[in-house]
Design an enzyme around this catalytic site. Structure first.
Site, PDB file in Angstrom:
ATOM      1  N   GLY A  74       0.840  -1.195   0.000  1.00  0.00           N
ATOM      2  CA  GLY A  74       0.000   0.000   0.000  1.00  0.00           C
ATOM      3  C   GLY A  74       0.867   1.234   0.000  1.00  0.00           C
ATOM      4  N   CYS A 101       5.306  -6.178   1.535  1.00  0.00           N
ATOM      5  CA  CYS A 101       5.661  -4.758   1.536  1.00  0.00           C
ATOM      6  C   CYS A 101       4.972  -4.038   2.697  1.00  0.00           C
ATOM      7  CB  CYS A 101       5.340  -4.155   0.161  1.00  0.00           C
ATOM      8  SG  CYS A 101       6.181  -2.599  -0.135  1.00  0.00           S
ATOM      9  N   TYR A 102       4.015  -3.138   2.419  1.00  0.00           N
ATOM     10  CA  TYR A 102       3.364  -2.427   3.537  1.00  0.00           C
ATOM     11  C   TYR A 102       2.785  -3.413   4.544  1.00  0.00           C
ATOM     12  CZ  TYR A 102       0.203   0.700   6.070  1.00  0.00           C
ATOM     13  OH  TYR A 102      -0.452   1.397   7.049  1.00  0.00           O
ATOM     14  N   HIS A 188       7.858  -7.830  -3.905  1.00  0.00           N
ATOM     15  CA  HIS A 188       6.541  -8.223  -4.417  1.00  0.00           C
ATOM     16  C   HIS A 188       6.608  -9.569  -5.156  1.00  0.00           C
ATOM     17  CE1 HIS A 188       4.278  -4.527  -3.548  1.00  0.00           C
ATOM     18  NE2 HIS A 188       5.486  -3.979  -3.591  1.00  0.00           N
ATOM     19  N   GLU A 190       4.195 -11.190  -6.254  1.00  0.00           N
ATOM     20  CA  GLU A 190       3.079 -11.330  -7.196  1.00  0.00           C
ATOM     21  C   GLU A 190       3.388 -10.817  -8.592  1.00  0.00           C
ATOM     22  OE1 GLU A 190       3.366  -9.318  -4.687  1.00  0.00           O
ATOM     23  OE2 GLU A 190       2.391  -7.379  -4.991  1.00  0.00           O
ATOM     24  N   GLY A 243     -17.655  -7.564 -30.865  1.00  0.00           N
ATOM     25  CA  GLY A 243     -17.121  -8.700 -31.607  1.00  0.00           C
ATOM     26  C   GLY A 243     -15.881  -9.255 -30.935  1.00  0.00           C
ATOM     27  N   VAL A 245     -13.378 -10.324 -27.456  1.00  0.00           N
ATOM     28  CA  VAL A 245     -13.530 -11.295 -26.380  1.00  0.00           C
ATOM     29  C   VAL A 245     -14.271 -10.693 -25.173  1.00  0.00           C
ATOM     30  CG1 VAL A 245     -12.290 -12.866 -24.854  1.00  0.00           C
ATOM     31  CG2 VAL A 245     -11.268 -12.184 -27.013  1.00  0.00           C
ATOM     32  N   ASP A 246     -13.832  -9.518 -24.743  1.00  0.00           N
ATOM     33  CA  ASP A 246     -14.313  -8.987 -23.469  1.00  0.00           C
ATOM     34  C   ASP A 246     -15.819  -8.709 -23.495  1.00  0.00           C
ATOM     35  OD1 ASP A 246     -11.626  -9.095 -23.115  1.00  0.00           O
ATOM     36  OD2 ASP A 246     -11.310  -6.936 -23.298  1.00  0.00           O
ATOM     37  N   LYS A 388      -7.046 -10.986 -18.615  1.00  0.00           N
ATOM     38  CA  LYS A 388      -7.509 -11.507 -19.905  1.00  0.00           C
ATOM     39  C   LYS A 388      -7.621 -13.033 -19.946  1.00  0.00           C
ATOM     40  CE  LYS A 388      -8.301 -10.084 -24.243  1.00  0.00           C
ATOM     41  NZ  LYS A 388      -8.961  -8.821 -24.582  1.00  0.00           N
TER      42      LYS A 388
END
Ligand code: XMP
Length: 532
Positions: A74, A101-102, A188, A190, A243, A245-246, A388
């Site tokens: 954070g 981290c934080y 981090h 991640e 048209g 994907v999302d 995605k």
């Protein structure tokens, strides 16, 4: 990590904290930009993960029976007044804790250590050395690259903790509580730049929290569907289909949730790829029998683009016409209250759509905020927490066809930004045919999925050729194919020569008006993926 606290976790997870006994890990979100990324990494381990307020009372956390707690990064400093805090009661729940981290700084501070600004802010890659064996670092080499982003660091550890890793500038790059399952990482894990970050998170959830890892993304669908139903009630929802994907996944999800309360609007702007309009009509008019409104506005867009060659003007013209057409069609749908959009998590971050966030508007042209607020709808963005590849998995689970789900991205202004020079109907027809050949050949060669985006570009360049005995003076097609992780940088794809040869031969044989084909070997940067 500095951050956008409201962007992270504003979606489904936060709203739907239920108590049914599914194996889960909670991420206490201190406002770090990568809090959602932590959630996603755990989902990749088939562990269900929810983002929650950082100060969620320990009693409530206990009710939710998580197998682990992750305290995110954070932007604040733990020693500042008003900085976010977790409930210290969490230390007594007996639930393993990982602070990042934080998150780590907060518990080191809360348990008697000293946190202060480091000598200098550290941002970027660092070599991390592990001090001896530790369950968090199981199957890891003694040295690995990690990604740091912090101003503060833990200066003195209280005697409850051991330091378990160091970097050059950070003596306590990772810490472990001496008697409880509490771990902290200053870096981090991640982000993909941390070489063994995923392995560390896996070690935490599988070995330390003892998660079985049997959760599947499909279970999310049920959760999303339920939360959409609750939110929408009996109202009508409009979904704009592109048209891509999302928006297709959003429409399929909404159709599953609210059936005929969904109306889809598909604007054919005349800038679409070959067969695209028909496909949308089939998918959302016949396969999913939604209330589909197809607006053929091709002529309107073509006349708006008459004489326009400047790329930004093309984009602006198309953007404005799209809003006009969409608005007009939406008016014809009575009692619509909601507008559904396929905003993904990276869009939220990249567009800097949170005014308090640090992420500057990088993709100015992006879809986020594409439809103006004045339309007066309440927004539904069910994919706002997802990435995605997760959205693709949802699409498949919802019954969308594979080729649609894996389709390369396509820009909003469509073929207009690939038809360099003036956009006219005959030029679009040429480009559409060439593009279809490029894609067909990629699929035939089994390369489509290895490439992240490929297409043809029609150049405003004519050159001399010879066909039969006659001299020709015709157009040039450029083929672009790139690989990329995030579309912010990209490399050109090393296309096998035989595939290029088949594309070139087919294009020049079958498409009237083209006598030359070139391959684009530029990376991004300095080029962009699109040519305009
Ligand atoms: P560039 O050309 O900036 O493209 O390297 C990066 C990615 O963004 C897509 N793109 C767009 N997507 N509306 C969109 O929805 C747009 O106006 C737009 N322009 C570019 C591009 O296709 C690539 O995937």
């Amino acid at each position: 990590m500095t951050a956008s606290s409201s962007a992270a976790g504003s979606g489904a997870f936060r709203g739907s904290l239920d108590t049914h006994h599914e194996e889960r890990v909670l991420v206490l979100d201190f406002g770090g930009q990568t809090a959602q990324l932590i959630a996603r990494r755990l989902r990749d381990e088939n562990v269900f993960c929810q983002l929650v307020r950082p100060d969620l009372p320990a009693s409530r956390i206990k009710e939710l029976t998580p197998k682990g707690l992750i305290l995110s990064g954070g932007p604040a400093s733990v020693y500042e007044e008003g900085s976010p805090k977790a409930d210290p009661g969490i230390f007594d729940l007996g639930i393993p804790i990982l602070g990042i981290c934080y998150g780590m700084q907060w518990f080191c501070h809360a348990l008697g250590g000293k946190v202060a600004p480091g000598e200098k802010r550290e941002f970027g890659l660092a070599q991390c050395a592990v001090n001896g064996a530790n369950p968090l670092f199981k199957d890891l080499p003694a040295n690995s690259v990690v990604w740091m982003s912090h101003g503060d660091q833990v200066l003195n550890l209280s005697e409850q903790f051991n330091s378990i890793a160091t970097t050059e500038t950070c003596p306590h790059a990772a810490v472990q509580h001496k008697t409880r399952a509490i771990y902290g990482l200053q870096f981090h894990p991640e982000v993909t730049h941390s070489e063994y970050g995923q392995q560390m998170l896996r070690n935490f959830v599988k070995n330390i929290c003892r998660c079985a890892g049997t959760w599947k993304i499909e279970s999310l669908l049920e959760r999303e569907i339920e939360s959409i139903r609750n939110r929408v009630g009996k109202s009508r929802v409009i979904c704009g289909l592109s048209g891509g994907v999302d928006s297709s996944v959003v429409a399929a999800l909404l159709y599953r949730a609210i059936g005929d309360q969904l109306s889809c609007i598909f604007v054919n702007n005349g800038m679409l790829r070959k067969g695209e309009a028909e496909e949308v009509r089939f998918e959302f008019g016949e396969h999913f029998k939604t209330d589909l409104h197809v607006v053929d506005a091709s002529q309107l867009f073509l006349s708006g683009l008459k004489g326009v060659t400047e790329p930004q003007t093309k984009r602006k013209t198309i953007g404005k016409l799209f809003i006009d057409v969409f608005k007009e069609e939406a008016k014809s749908i009575p009692d619509a209250h909601f507008l559904a959009q396929g905003t993904l998590y990276p869009d939220v971050i990249e567009s800097g759509s949170n005014p308090d966030g640090p992420a500057a508007s990088i993709k100015l042209h992006h879809n986020v905020g594409g439809l103006p607020k004045e339309l007066g709808f309440e927004l539904i963005e069910p994919l706002r927490d997802f990435f995605k590849d997760e959205v693709r998995r949802m699409g498949l689970a919802l019954g969308l066809p594979e080729h649609l789900v894996w389709r390369h991205p396509f820009p909003g202004p469509g073929l207009a930004v690939r038809c360099l020079g003036e956009v006219t109907e005959p030029r679009l027809a040429i480009l559409r045919e060439c593009d279809a050949i490029v894609i067909e050949e990629l699929r035939a060669a089994g390369l489509y999925r290895q490439i992240n985006q490929a297409f043809a570009v029609l150049l405003p360049v004519q050159s001399v050729g010879v066909m039969g005995d006659a001299r020709t003076y015709e157009s040039t097609i450029a083929i672009r194919a790139v690989t990329t992780d995030d579309f912010m940088t990209a490399d050109w794809f090393r296309m096998p020569f035989d595939v290029l040869q088949r594309m070139s031969t087919r294009i020049t044989n079958a498409v009237r008006g083209v006598n030359r084909v070139v391959y684009d070997i530029s990376s991004k940067p300095p080029s962009t993926i699109e040519w305009e």
